[in-house]
Design a protein around this motif. Structure first.
Motif, mmCIF file in Angstrom:
data_model
loop_
_atom_site.group_PDB
_atom_site.id
_atom_site.type_symbol
_atom_site.label_atom_id
_atom_site.label_comp_id
_atom_site.label_asym_id
_atom_site.label_seq_id
_atom_site.Cartn_x
_atom_site.Cartn_y
_atom_site.Cartn_z
ATOM 1 N N LEU A 56 0.550 69.370 53.732
ATOM 2 C CA LEU A 56 1.843 68.835 52.709
ATOM 3 C C LEU A 56 2.894 70.091 52.437
ATOM 4 C CD1 LEU A 56 -0.312 66.906 50.077
ATOM 5 C CD2 LEU A 56 1.317 66.090 51.605
ATOM 6 N N SER A 88 -0.777 60.031 38.615
ATOM 7 C CA SER A 88 0.307 59.925 39.716
ATOM 8 C C SER A 88 -0.206 59.690 40.945
ATOM 9 C CB SER A 88 1.288 61.255 39.461
ATOM 10 O OG SER A 88 0.255 62.389 39.817
ATOM 11 N N SER A 89 -1.724 59.963 41.209
ATOM 12 C CA SER A 89 -2.213 59.969 42.512
ATOM 13 C C SER A 89 -2.266 58.522 42.942
ATOM 14 C CB SER A 89 -3.145 60.778 42.891
ATOM 15 O OG SER A 89 -4.425 60.158 42.076
ATOM 16 N N ASN A 91 -0.779 54.501 43.416
ATOM 17 C CA ASN A 91 0.545 53.904 43.397
ATOM 18 C C ASN A 91 0.445 52.668 42.291
ATOM 19 O OD1 ASN A 91 2.911 52.169 43.986
ATOM 20 N ND2 ASN A 91 2.742 52.240 46.139
ATOM 21 N N LEU B 162 5.604 62.446 44.230
ATOM 22 C CA LEU B 162 4.274 61.927 43.413
ATOM 23 C C LEU B 162 2.835 62.153 44.384
ATOM 24 C CD1 LEU B 162 5.651 59.145 41.289
ATOM 25 C CD2 LEU B 162 5.033 61.658 40.643
ATOM 26 N N ASP B 163 1.975 62.283 43.710
ATOM 27 C CA ASP B 163 0.511 62.562 44.609
ATOM 28 C C ASP B 163 0.095 61.353 45.490
ATOM 29 O OD1 ASP B 163 0.453 65.170 43.758
ATOM 30 O OD2 ASP B 163 -0.966 64.817 42.229
ATOM 31 N N TYR B 164 0.482 60.167 44.973
ATOM 32 C CA TYR B 164 0.187 58.941 45.605
ATOM 33 C C TYR B 164 0.702 58.757 47.152
ATOM 34 C CZ TYR B 164 3.865 56.143 43.382
ATOM 35 O OH TYR B 164 4.979 55.748 43.065
ATOM 36 N N ALA B 166 1.745 61.704 48.630
ATOM 37 C CA ALA B 166 1.071 62.662 49.513
ATOM 38 C C ALA B 166 -0.340 61.995 50.010
ATOM 39 C CB ALA B 166 0.762 63.891 48.376
ATOM 40 N N ALA B 168 -1.293 59.082 50.401
ATOM 41 C CA ALA B 168 -0.897 58.128 51.407
ATOM 42 C C ALA B 168 -0.563 58.893 53.100
ATOM 43 C CB ALA B 168 0.093 57.371 51.409
ATOM 44 N N ARG B 177 6.110 52.974 56.490
ATOM 45 C CA ARG B 177 5.325 52.357 55.835
ATOM 46 C C ARG B 177 5.231 52.865 54.215
ATOM 47 N NH1 ARG B 177 0.997 48.612 55.127
ATOM 48 N NH2 ARG B 177 -0.616 49.318 53.842
ATOM 49 N N ARG B 181 6.173 50.527 51.409
ATOM 50 C CA ARG B 181 5.032 50.186 50.518
ATOM 51 C C ARG B 181 4.853 51.114 49.355
ATOM 52 N NH1 ARG B 181 0.331 46.767 51.124
ATOM 53 N NH2 ARG B 181 0.215 46.431 48.984
ATOM 54 N N HIS B 182 5.115 52.223 49.591
ATOM 55 C CA HIS B 182 4.963 53.258 48.233
ATOM 56 C C HIS B 182 6.222 53.506 47.743
ATOM 57 C CE1 HIS B 182 0.568 53.959 49.194
ATOM 58 N NE2 HIS B 182 1.101 53.938 50.037
ATOM 59 N N PRO B 185 9.084 50.050 46.410
ATOM 60 C CA PRO B 185 8.630 49.202 45.146
ATOM 61 C C PRO B 185 8.471 49.786 43.832
ATOM 62 C CG PRO B 185 7.131 48.978 47.001
ATOM 63 C CD PRO B 185 8.150 50.004 47.494
ATOM 64 N N ASN B 186 8.325 50.999 43.786
ATOM 65 C CA ASN B 186 8.245 51.832 42.541
ATOM 66 C C ASN B 186 9.829 52.173 42.276
ATOM 67 O OD1 ASN B 186 5.604 52.036 41.861
ATOM 68 N ND2 ASN B 186 5.391 52.621 43.863
ATOM 69 N N GLU B 189 13.203 48.564 40.606
ATOM 70 C CA GLU B 189 13.762 48.052 39.399
ATOM 71 C C GLU B 189 14.988 48.612 39.024
ATOM 72 O OE1 GLU B 189 10.534 48.367 36.398
ATOM 73 O OE2 GLU B 189 9.751 46.528 37.111
ATOM 74 N N ARG B 270 7.135 48.178 29.289
ATOM 75 C CA ARG B 270 6.348 49.407 29.366
ATOM 76 C C ARG B 270 5.934 49.517 27.974
ATOM 77 N NH1 ARG B 270 9.538 51.794 33.394
ATOM 78 N NH2 ARG B 270 9.094 50.885 35.119
#
Lengths: 242, 610, 324
Positions: A56, A88-89, A91, B162-164, B166, B168, B177, B181-182, B185-186, B189, B270
């Motif tokens: 990373l 945060s890890s 989705n 963000l970590d998600y 990373a 992925a 993708r 996908r990640h 969508p986020n 909005e 939220r």
């Protein structure tokens, strides 16, 4: 079962005039099937080292190898990582099942594999849930399951308990210990908390200002610290729990 | 979306957008002939029963022309928006797809383009693409693109860090993708919201362009053209200018407000959580009725709409006491500290049977001077607790200047003296620096120094070491202890870390779900704890003596949600000792031999639990 | 200021000035190149377009040569740059007047309009935004908040030229208080300035309110309250400077938009500025004049951005470091 090696790894950030050396010539070996605990304060470079290992963050010098070969960056990834903040890890727009399935290698029965992994981290029947429906500890277990989905032999755990409430921490630490034993994983366990590192690790490495200042078997390091920073860290930690 | 329609504003905006779109579809079909009928006998007439908005220079009915023009106006606005959004998305996501180097070039180009206002860009492109409908369309589309590109880029970069994402990437997921996908969508909005608002702006911009004569050309007409034609005759009959003007404003506003309403609705979703109000009066538990008590808190509750995160907390402190409050997030410990310091803001409501500090009743009046000089606060995050635009010295000295009327020089001298007292080296230089030039530990020292500007009798420290490194933690705790020893200052220390409290305090209050569940001397924590939560908390956290061969004690379940508490003991769902009584009756905090505990099973020996 | 306590080697202000100046140069270069390229990006022959289909081929050729359009592109580019340095922006295709003279003639009217409108917008919006933030903080006075928000949304959404038309109708046509158009005496300034200022004022007031609300929730405001400072000190010394640093960034963008808004307003009021010039020149295909006006507007916007950045650096001690 593989061995993770860092040879003269350096990571520098910034450009002209503003160069910061986050990791400075680190040599570290995580022997196959063992847990090496890496302890240090914030800004010591321990998280950067972890991020560099999984690609990373680019290396400025040195190399990271698995059993002597460079860490593959395509196809199956034998080296996986679990992050600090389970909020945060994951989705938020993907179900737990989809998150884990994405990391399962092609050609496997993804559904069955996801079910197996969720059972492994003690979260059966949660496949269709979204992260928002889970507690911090449960999310961290999902993150562990995702890391295990690639069938890694080496795992990097970066401050995986520091964002969790104290009553939850124990469960995650127990899980990591159990998984390491049953799957015979090689783990680099990173934390700022010496007590936590002591609990899970066979070997302890102390990082300070980008360098490894002390490295040895857990009992030796704790009983007879050589480096002044290790001594200070030990005194601070012991002061907290007479 | 349902939520958007339920607000009056959202419903009105959505309704208007629907009407505008419907008109765009139907008006040309129904009224094109009426709009184009030339009547030379009725040139430039004012409003009448036949012609609601009068007629133009060829005697054509302006009202029908405005209705028919809806299609072209809306169509052009939507096409321009689509073009702008598409180009913006491409440019904004390019850095993620193309990698760092190409990305930097694109980002820099967008950055420069964004500096120029949209209208100027539109004029520039109008020159290149030529005057006319197509030229205007391209001009406005391209003029919208840089702003949208930057917005996309900022949000994509935020999510991509963000970590998600990373995770992925480490798992071997490809860039495309990851994007679809990640990332997208986020950020969808806010992008949809902004695209809707952009449609409104495009409509207005196109009207402006046509109004200037640079957009739609005769014989075609949109609202902007009609407006431009009407303005020439504004003295004769203003309706000709006002009718298309009203149409533009209504349609533009409808798109803008619809976007805003979506944004609000998204935000609302939220914030809204399930919450049940529970505000119970607890029977009074007598704290130490000692008159020498410096701080007396009796039956303190803090309520917010829908929840009561602090319920019936009672304790007292004498001069020089060090009391720790321990609990997990959501236990109400920080709110208790804020309530004691009178810092809970609306809509929070603080109620107490007694809340006195140094003899003053804090429930009434402001007590500015007393609290400003005798009560010091230390907050958790030293990075955000100082004003970033003021020098440290001035932030300290304003306390003395305000409460003690000192002049600038004397107050600054005291500030430097206090910075020295909290062992900051070179305090005079430090006083002239800004907070960002301090390290975390230094800031926390300066914060303690700020509390020492007066003559504090009590320091309330809310998680003062949580944001600091272990070695720095120890120094800050030692500083607090030495201040306490030197001046007989009492300390109320809030922490999630039981070992920190154990180190500094002589009494520990354990809080769970807004109540004190145990109150005992710190020295007896390891041996004399009687509440199963306290015992489990001690066993769950490894320390330097934990047996590495045994698994750690686990507290099952998740911390109690103050908005959704069980009827009985709040800890019962996680407690190994819980029985039927625990599930229905909430135990009171009972005093016994200098300690207090709230548990039906307080006398069960520890071994049974672990 | 901050420089006094930093090592002389990497002087933060020096670095900031260098970086900012570099960015300005790049932006100006992009602008100049875009203005130059504009005339070449137009499909077809711009000279033929300007002179019309009836003009003789000889006339077109002659005009092309006069404008230097028969030279190779790089030569034209260099000539253009050289011209800019000597203040030569070419001549109008229609009137034959030097473009620089036309710009010098029209610029003051536009600058007056923009400066007055910006001053009005700031003077109205900052106190208003601050007051409404304090009055409606923490969910207080919901109806007031709703009224403020909806009024500002509506005002912000009405484009300048429509507002201008409405103002003309009310105050000139119906009430007859001020002239309908033209630039003649103080009363003729009222409507154009108000028309130009109203939307930015509404947007800025909203931004100031939102930023102030964010600041009021910040930890350091809690610290200030913990010091038991009087409310006015908390608001004016601790909240306002921090809210303004955030508002200034967006205020700068608004000022840029306001400069562009002069184009529309000038056309409604027949204001003899650059805005009416650029529109008539585009319609007349008088490209050298269009180029010149685009350059002036562009440089104006870049200067505004520069001023904003410097103001930010002065107000916020972190900004010089943050960017690096």
């Amino acid at each position: 079962m593989r061995e993770l090696r860092f040879d003269g790894v350096s990571v520098r950030f910034g450009s002209r005039g503003h160069r910061v050396t986050a990791v400075d010539g680190v040599d570290l070996t995580v022997p196959a099937g063992s847990v090496v605990g890496l302890v240090g304060e914030s800004g010591s470079g321990k998280s950067t080292l972890a991020r560099a290992a999984v690609g990373l963050v680019p290396l400025s010098a040195g190399r990271v190898t698995l059993d002597g070969a460079p860490v593959p960056t395509r196809g199956r990834r034998p080296l996986q990582m679990v992050f600090q903040d389970p909020y945060s890890s994951l989705n938020p727009r993907m179900t737990i099942g989809a998150t884990i399935a994405e990391a399962v290698p092609r050609g496997t029965d993804r559904r069955a594999e996801v079910a197996r992994l969720l059972a492994l981290v003690d979260l059966p029947d949660r496949m269709t849930r979204y992260p928002a429906e889970l507690s911090g500890g449960q999310r961290q277990r999902v993150a562990i399951a995702r890391a295990l989905a690639g069938r890694p032999e080496v795992l990097i755990a970066d401050e995986i308990t520091s964002a969790l409430d104290v009553s939850i921490q124990g469960a995650v630490l127990n899980l990591i210990r159990d998984l390491q034993r049953t799957l015979d994983l090689t783990i680099l366990f990173i934390s700022h908390d010496l007590a936590v590192v002591r609990y899970v690790s066979d070997t302890i490495a102390v990082m300070y200002r980008g360098r490894i200042v002390e490295h040895g078997p857990a009992d030796t390091v704790l009983a007879d610290p050589q480096d002044p920073y290790t001594r200070e860290l030990l005194a601070s930690t012991e002061g907290r729990s007479r | 979306m349902g939520r958007v329609l339920r607000t009056p504003l959202g419903a009105a905006a959505a309704g208007t957008v629907a009407v505008v779109l419907l008109l765009a579809v139907l008006a040309p079909v129904l009224w094109t002939d009426a709009a184009n009928a030339v009547d030379t006998g009725q040139i430039q007439q004012g409003a009448s029963a036949d012609h609601w908005a009068g007629t133009d220079s060829l005697g054509r009915d302006i009202f029908f022309r405005v209705l028919v023009a809806t299609r072209l106006s809306v169509q052009l606005a939507l096409l321009a928006t689509a073009l702008g959004v598409a180009v913006g998305l491409l440019l904004g996501t390019a850095p993620l797809l193309l990698g760092a180097r190409a990305g930097r070039v694109i980002t820099a180009a967008v950055h420069i383009a964004v500096a120029f206002p949209g209208l100027l860009l539109a004029l520039f492109f109008a020159v290149i693409f030529g005057v006319g409908t197509t030229g205007g369309l391209l001009a406005i589309g391209f003029a919208l693109a840089p702003g949208f590109a930057r917005l996309t880029h900022t949000m994509v970069a935020g999510v991509a860090g963000l970590d998600y994402v990373a995770a992925a990437r480490i798992a071997g997921v490809g860039r495309l993708r990851v994007l679809f996908r990640h990332v997208l969508p986020n950020v969808a909005e806010p992008l949809v919201v902004n695209a809707t608002v952009a449609a409104g702006n495009a409509l207005l911009a196109f009207a402006g362009l046509s109004f200037l004569g640079l957009g739609v050309q005769p014989p075609d007409y949109d609202w902007g053209r009609l407006l431009g034609e009407g303005l020439g005759a504004i003295y004769l009959h203003p309706e000709a200018a006002l009718a298309p003007g009203v149409a533009v404003v209504v349609a533009g506003l409808a798109f803008n407000l619809f976007g805003e309403a979506i944004a609000k609705g998204v935000g609302l979703e939220r914030r809204l959580g399930t919450s049940t109000s529970r505000f119970r009066r607890r029977p009074r538990v007598a704290p130490d009725p000692d008159d020498s008590a410096m701080l007396v808190v009796e039956n303190l509750s803090v309520g917010f709409p829908g929840t009561t995160p602090v319920r019936g907390v009672s304790f007292s402190m004498r001069r020089g006491d060090a009391v720790g409050i321990v609990g997990e997030s959501g236990s109400g410990k920080s709110l208790t500290a804020l309530a004691v310091s009178r810092l809970v803001e609306e809509p929070g409501i603080v109620e107490a049977e007694r809340l006195s500090f140094l003899g003053a009743d804090l429930r009434a009046g402001e007590h500015r001077r007393l609290l400003g000089t005798s009560l010091a606060m230390v907050f958790q995050d030293p990075m955000t607790s100082f004003n970033p635009t003021m020098r440290i010295g001035r932030q300290l000295s304003e306390v003395a200047r305000h409460h003690e009327g000192m002049d600038r020089r004397a107050a600054m001298a005291r500030a430097v003296d206090r910075l020295a007292a909290v062992r900051l080296s070179d305090p005079e230089r430090r006083a002239r620096q800004y907070p960002h030039e301090f390290s975390g530990g230094m800031r926390q020292r300066a914060m303690i120094g700020m509390g020492l500007m007066g003559k504090p009798a009590l320091i309330v420290a809310d998680e003062p070491t949580t944001a600091l490194d272990v070695t720095v933690q120890r120094q800050v705790l030692e500083l607090l202890a030495s201040i306490r020893a030197a001046d007989d200052v009492a300390i109320l220390l809030i922490s999630h870390d039981i070992t920190v409290v154990e180190q500094v305090c002589d009494r520990v209050l354990v809080m769970y779900a807004g109540r004190i569940v145990e109150d005992l001397p710190a020295a007896e924590l390891r041996t004399g704890a009687r509440h199963p939560y306290t015992k489990a908390l001690l066993a769950a956290v490894p320390d330097m003596t934990t047996d590495r061969e045994l698994p750690l004690t686990v507290i099952p379940g998740r911390p109690a949600d103050p908005a959704n508490l069980p009827p009985g003991c709040a800890f019962a769902p996680r407690c190994p000792l819980a029985d039927a009584r625990c599930a229905t009756e909430d135990p009171e905090l009972v005093e016994n031999a200098g300690a207090r505990v709230a548990c039906w099973h307080a006398d069960v020996p520890a071994e049974v639990i672990s | 200021m901050t420089a006094a306590v930093s090592a002389p080697v990497d002087h933060p202000w020096g670095r900031f000035a260098l970086r900012r100046f570099g960015r300005l140069l790049v932006s100006v270069w992009v602008l100049v190149t875009a203005a130059f390229g504009m005339i070449h990006l137009i499909p077809g022959d711009p000279v033929r377009g300007a002179l019309g289909p009836t003009a003789s081929q000889e006339l077109v050729e002659a005009r092309r040569a006069a404008l230097g359009l028969d030279q190779p592109l790089w030569q034209q580019y260099l000539d253009y740059l050289r011209g800019l340095f000597t203040g030569d922006l070419g001549v109008s295709m229609n009137s034959g007047m030097p473009v620089a003279d036309i710009l010098g003639d029209r610029l003051p009217a536009t600058v007056e309009l923009a400066v007055l409108a910006f001053a009005l917008a700031v003077l109205v919006s900052v106190p208003l935004g601050l007051a409404f933030a304090v009055l409606t903080r923490g969910g207080r006075r919901r109806p007031l908040e709703l009224g403020f928000t909806s009024t500002s949304v509506v005002l912000a959404a009405i484009p300048e030229f429509l507002l201008a038309v409405a103002l003309v109708w009310i105050f000139s046509v119906n009430l007859g208080w001020v002239p309908v158009a033209g630039r003649d005496g103080p009363s003729s300034y009222v409507l154009p300035v108000v028309a130009l200022a109203l939307a930015p004022a509404a947007i800025l007031a909203r931004i100031v309110r939102v930023e102030t609300l964010t600041v009021l929730r910040a930890d350091y405001i809690r610290t200030a309250r913990a010091k038991r400072l009087p409310s006015r000190t908390v608001y004016f010394r601790h909240a306002l400077p921090n809210a303004l640093t955030a508002a200034i960034t967006l205020g700068g963008l608004l000022l840029g938009a306001l400069v562009a808004g002069t184009v529309l307003v000038e056309n409604v009021f027949a204001w003899p500025g650059l805005g009416s010039t650029i529109v008539s020149s585009i319609l007349a295909k008088d490209y050298p004049v269009v180029q010149g006006v685009v350059l002036v507007y562009g440089v104006g916007v870049l200067v505004v951005n520069l001023v904003v950045d410097v103001a930010l650096a002065l107000l916020d001690p972190r900004s010089t470091i943050r960017e690096g």
